[in-house]
Enzyme design. Structure first.
Site, PDB file in Angstrom:
ATOM      1  CG  MET A 181      48.829  -3.184   3.775  1.00 52.58           C
ATOM      2  SD  MET A 181      49.841  -1.998   3.314  1.00 52.58           S
ATOM      3  CE  MET A 181      48.628  -1.211   1.775  1.00 52.58           C
ATOM      4  CE  LYS A 217      41.166  -0.404   4.394  1.00 52.97           C
ATOM      5  NZ  LYS A 217      40.591  -0.559   5.493  1.00 52.97           N
ATOM      6  CG  LEU A 264      26.451   1.533  10.182  1.00 46.85           C
ATOM      7  CD1 LEU A 264      24.801   1.569  10.465  1.00 46.85           C
ATOM      8  CD2 LEU A 264      26.722   2.873   9.646  1.00 46.85           C
ATOM      9  N   GLY A 265      30.232  -0.579  12.571  1.00 44.59           N
ATOM     10  CA  GLY A 265      30.932  -0.772  14.154  1.00 44.59           C
ATOM     11  C   GLY A 265      29.756  -1.166  15.011  1.00 44.59           C
ATOM     12  CG  ASP A 325      39.497  -5.741   6.142  1.00 42.83           C
ATOM     13  OD1 ASP A 325      39.120  -5.198   5.338  1.00 42.83           O
ATOM     14  OD2 ASP A 325      40.677  -5.411   6.719  1.00 42.83           O
ATOM     15  CB  SER A 373      37.235 -10.210  14.593  1.00 41.91           C
ATOM     16  OG  SER A 373      36.905  -8.785  14.258  1.00 41.91           O
TER      17      SER A 373
END
Length: 305
Positions: A10, A39, A221-222, A252, A282
């Site tokens: 993308m 992704k 889970l962030g 990703d 990141s």
């Protein structure tokens, strides 16, 4: 060790905002950035930045974005033999909105990504069959995803499926031959119809997928970390604490880094820890691919933890 990423690319159109406008409202946003994303492409770049030998299979349009996307892959050392243009079709684009807390909301327009077909996999059989891992997502046709999973099974190649963006149309029975199934908690909730607000709820939902026949489910889970669950039990890896600026592409980043370390070590837990550090770093910078750290930065970070 070679990794094949069969999936999407993308063009990221990122707006940094104070808040989302209401219907009919116009707001001024502080800044805007354009970059390469998707992704599949993000995961390929993350793996390549970690040192993996990556083959990318994807489709781009015949617009102004296409050549830039291909050049970006090549700059990262990614094999673009199977990055092909589709005449008369736009490249995929992803408008992204990042709020002041670093949280993101994303739209995707698949464009040429919809033209990646099962026949493309068959046409690349010689090169794909020499790979040590296949990575998939859901920004391409489901029939192509299913065919790639079958290809991996036929050629004894492990397959990692990131079921994102999640859809209830995904046939769990058809993806049970994956070695790894890696959703985030929101995707897990959509796929199972179960709540995932707490760690116990995440475990229950992931356990349901194991009972349906999936082998290893790893849920990202962030800020809460990541959960690995299999028929042998579950293990929770806490997240590294960082000051998040932009969480775009963090999942990703985790998958690309995990894949690189897994094909080299076959150590799931150690690969998760490395991936968690890579993803944590990141989110401390703006953007997706350009926010991904170097191996040296990851090692320095881990030594300080």
């Amino acid at each position: 060790m070679k990794i094949a990423v069969i999936g999407s690319n993308m063009v990221d159109l990122t707006s940094y905002i104070e808040r989302m406008p209401q219907i009919g409202e116009t707001l001024e946003a502080p800044s805007f950035e354009m970059g390469c994303g998707g992704k599949g492409a993000n995961q390929a770049v993350a793996a390549a930045k970690c040192g993996a030998d990556v083959l990318m299979m994807t489709k781009v349009g015949d617009d102004a974005f296409a050549d830039n996307t291909i050049k970006n892959f090549q700059k990262m050392g990614i094999d673009t033999t199977y990055v092909q243009k589709v005449p008369g079709v736009s490249s995929g684009v992803a408008p992204i909105f990042v709020d002041k807390d670093g949280r993101n909301s994303i739209l995707i327009i698949k464009g040429a990504n919809n033209y990646l077909l099962p026949s493309d996999i068959d046409a690349a059989e010689k090169d794909l069959s020499a790979c040590d891992l296949i990575i998939l997502q859901l920004e391409i046709k489901l029939e192509t995803v299913y065919h790639a999973i079958e290809f991996g099974e036929q050629h004894n190649i492990p397959v990692l499926l990131n079921p994102a963006p999640a859809t209830k149309e995904l046939d769990i029975e058809k993806v049970c031959h994956c070695t790894f199934f890696m959703p985030n908690e929101s995707e897990l909730a959509i796929l199972t119809g179960m709540p995932t607000s707490t760690d116990d709820e995440v475990k229950a939902a992931a356990d349901m997928l194991i009972k349906k026949g999936l082998k290893d489910v790893i849920v990202t889970l962030g800020g809460r970390g990541s959960l690995w669950i299999s028929a042998n039990g579950s293990k929770m890896l806490p997240a590294f604490t960082v000051d998040a600026v932009d969480t775009s592409g963090a999942g990703d980043a985790f998958i690309g880094c995990f894949s690189n370390h897994y094909v080299k070590t076959h150590d799931v837990w150690a690969s998760m820890r490395q991936a968690s550090a890579f993803a944590a770093l990141s989110v401390t910078k703006k953007g997706t691919q350009k926010s991904y750290p170097t191996p040296a930065e990851v090692e320095a970070f881990l030594q300080d933890c």
